[in-house]
Design a protein around this motif. Structure first.
Motif, PDB file in Angstrom:
ATOM      1  N   TRP A  87      -1.432   3.150   7.714  1.00  0.00           N
ATOM      2  CA  TRP A  87      -2.936   2.434   8.261  1.00  0.00           C
ATOM      3  C   TRP A  87      -3.312   3.188   8.931  1.00  0.00           C
ATOM      4  O   TRP A  87      -3.050   3.669   9.795  1.00  0.00           O
ATOM      5  N   ARG A 121      -9.506   3.464   5.089  1.00  0.00           N
ATOM      6  CA  ARG A 121      -8.467   3.648   4.020  1.00  0.00           C
ATOM      7  C   ARG A 121      -8.899   3.129   3.063  1.00  0.00           C
ATOM      8  O   ARG A 121      -9.792   1.910   2.548  1.00  0.00           O
ATOM      9  N   LYS A 122      -8.721   3.670   1.471  1.00  0.00           N
ATOM     10  CA  LYS A 122     -10.093   3.228   0.355  1.00  0.00           C
ATOM     11  C   LYS A 122      -8.533   2.179  -0.067  1.00  0.00           C
ATOM     12  O   LYS A 122     -10.148   1.271  -1.437  1.00  0.00           O
ATOM     13  N   ASN A 123      -7.846   1.773  -0.725  1.00  0.00           N
ATOM     14  CA  ASN A 123      -6.901   0.680  -1.474  1.00  0.00           C
ATOM     15  C   ASN A 123      -5.893   0.135  -0.549  1.00  0.00           C
ATOM     16  O   ASN A 123      -5.657   0.790   0.997  1.00  0.00           O
ATOM     17  N   LEU A 124      -6.216  -0.904  -0.975  1.00  0.00           N
ATOM     18  CA  LEU A 124      -4.591  -1.903  -0.071  1.00  0.00           C
ATOM     19  C   LEU A 124      -2.961  -1.064  -0.120  1.00  0.00           C
ATOM     20  O   LEU A 124      -2.675  -1.005  -1.287  1.00  0.00           O
ATOM     21  N   VAL A 125      -2.341  -1.283   0.300  1.00  0.00           N
ATOM     22  CA  VAL A 125      -1.430  -0.847   1.272  1.00  0.00           C
ATOM     23  C   VAL A 125      -0.038  -1.258   1.205  1.00  0.00           C
ATOM     24  O   VAL A 125      -0.359  -2.412   2.051  1.00  0.00           O
ATOM     25  N   TYR A 127       0.406  -4.733   0.846  1.00  0.00           N
ATOM     26  CA  TYR A 127       0.129  -5.820   1.110  1.00  0.00           C
ATOM     27  C   TYR A 127       0.781  -6.640   1.478  1.00  0.00           C
ATOM     28  O   TYR A 127       0.497  -7.893   2.164  1.00  0.00           O
ATOM     29  N   ILE A 146     -12.144  -2.924  -0.104  1.00  0.00           N
ATOM     30  CA  ILE A 146     -11.157  -1.609  -0.839  1.00  0.00           C
ATOM     31  C   ILE A 146     -10.713  -1.778  -2.127  1.00  0.00           C
ATOM     32  O   ILE A 146     -10.349  -2.885  -2.349  1.00  0.00           O
ATOM     33  N   LYS A 147      -9.839  -0.918  -2.550  1.00  0.00           N
ATOM     34  CA  LYS A 147      -9.385  -0.761  -4.000  1.00  0.00           C
ATOM     35  C   LYS A 147      -8.283  -1.556  -4.014  1.00  0.00           C
ATOM     36  O   LYS A 147      -7.080  -1.380  -2.730  1.00  0.00           O
ATOM     37  N   GLY A 148      -8.555  -3.012  -4.774  1.00  0.00           N
ATOM     38  CA  GLY A 148      -7.218  -4.147  -4.774  1.00  0.00           C
ATOM     39  C   GLY A 148      -6.953  -5.062  -3.793  1.00  0.00           C
ATOM     40  O   GLY A 148      -6.078  -5.663  -3.331  1.00  0.00           O
ATOM     41  N   GLU A 149      -8.418  -4.979  -3.181  1.00  0.00           N
ATOM     42  CA  GLU A 149      -8.478  -6.269  -1.222  1.00  0.00           C
ATOM     43  C   GLU A 149      -8.066  -7.130  -2.832  1.00  0.00           C
ATOM     44  O   GLU A 149      -8.040  -7.699  -3.900  1.00  0.00           O
ATOM     45  N   ASN A 151      -8.170 -11.293  -3.770  1.00  0.00           N
ATOM     46  CA  ASN A 151      -8.666 -12.081  -4.513  1.00  0.00           C
ATOM     47  C   ASN A 151      -9.108 -13.166  -4.233  1.00  0.00           C
ATOM     48  O   ASN A 151      -8.151 -13.628  -3.224  1.00  0.00           O
TER      49      ASN A 151
END
Length: 319
Positions: A87, A121-125, A127, A146-149, A151
């Motif tokens: 992050w 950061r563009k995606n969720l890691v 999580y 972000i991608k994978g946020e 829902n």
């Protein structure tokens, strides 16, 4: 007849929802007091158990490189490492804000800064660390867009967020019911040394970026960084920026080091920070201290932490 139908339908829907809501409460509550490696630091933060004199912030190059045990032994204060693997600054700033809501302000911050840390950061890691805390607006705001946020189902449907993490849900249930057979973190005050051999990540990096890479410093992240520094300056929190050692062969691949150095020097000139740059430290030139170009192994982290502690003492940190 129609009235009975709707009553039965309401019961069919509400009973499972009530059961799931109770389960979600038990699991979330249990995980919020768990000592599981994924959650231990967040739980210490939210449960007001840190209250450090010196706080370590940054990415994995903070989390895996800076040992509070060594800092405490040398500087004779209470430190804690809140570094977050993968992050970047925006999340690091959010974590510090949440820390201050539940803990006393530190006297010092040792903040490891990275070239790639000033772009969102563009995606969720990773999580799983956030699952018990999706009701925290400040945290959730940083995880949105972000991608994978997460829902709507994960945020509002009881237990749905644990659909792919049943082991973690079971851990929460065990913690809630007081079971002794629960997970324990292998970290010490947020620090985790990695005793692993050199991997092939640097070789992959060279093949992917044979002409080097230019990491972007995004204007809104830069503005947030200055906001953070102004806040610390106003509150009397001394910020020591650190650029931890990296294996020397990676350095020619960075094309924006000048802009990064300017950013750090501005922090020194404008906000009274100290910048400790270990780009050319002797550790950088021996592969034995690293497990990839960016990360020190456990022994390397211990050697670096001892060196950092002495340098911090020289600039007036400690008692």
């Amino acid at each position: 007849m129609l009235q009975k139908f709707w009553l039965k339908l309401a019961l069919i829907i509400s009973v499972p929802l009530l059961v799931l809501s109770l389960m979600a409460y038990m699991v979330d509550s249990g995980l919020r007091k768990s000592n599981h490696t994924v959650l231990a630091d967040w739980n210490a933060l939210f449960n007001a158990k840190i209250n450090a004199d010196l706080l370590v912030l940054g990415s994995s190059r903070a989390a895996f490189h800076i040992s509070p045990y060594i800092l405490d032994s040398t500087l004779h204060l209470n430190s804690y490492n809140l570094g977050m693997s993968a992050w970047r600054f925006d999340m690091q700033w959010t974590r510090f804000k949440l820390y201050l809501e539940h803990n006393k302000a530190p006297k010092y911050i040792v903040h490891n800064v990275d070239l790639y840390g000033f772009a969102k950061r563009k995606n969720l890691v990773d999580y799983q660390q956030f699952l018990p805390y999706l009701n925290e607006p400040l945290l959730l705001n940083n995880l949105t867009g972000i991608k994978g946020e997460f829902n709507g189902f994960q945020k509002y449907m009881p237990m749905y967020k644990y659909a792919n993490d049943l082991d973690l849900a079971w851990e929460g249930f065990k913690c809630y019911t007081g079971s002794k057979n629960v997970a324990h973190t292998n970290k010490y005050k947020g620090f985790q040394g990695n005793d692993i051999p050199w991997d092939n990540q640097f070789e992959k990096f060279k093949k992917k970026y044979p002409k080097g890479i230019n990491y972007t410093i995004e204007s809104d992240v830069k503005a947030s960084f200055e906001e953070y520094l102004r806040f610390c300056q106003k509150k009397g929190i001394k910020v020591i920026l650190v650029y931890a050692p990296e294996y020397y062969e990676v350095q020619p691949f960075y094309k924006n080091k000048k802009a990064f150095n300017t950013l750090c020097q501005n922090a020194v000139n404008k906000y009274g920070c100290i910048f400790l740059d270990y780009t050319n430290d002797s550790l950088c030139f021996e592969k034995k201290w690293f497990y990839n170009s960016q990360h020190l192994n456990k022994k390397g982290a211990e050697v670096f932490s001892a060196k950092l502690a002495e340098d911090l003492k020289k600039v007036g940190v400690g008692r």
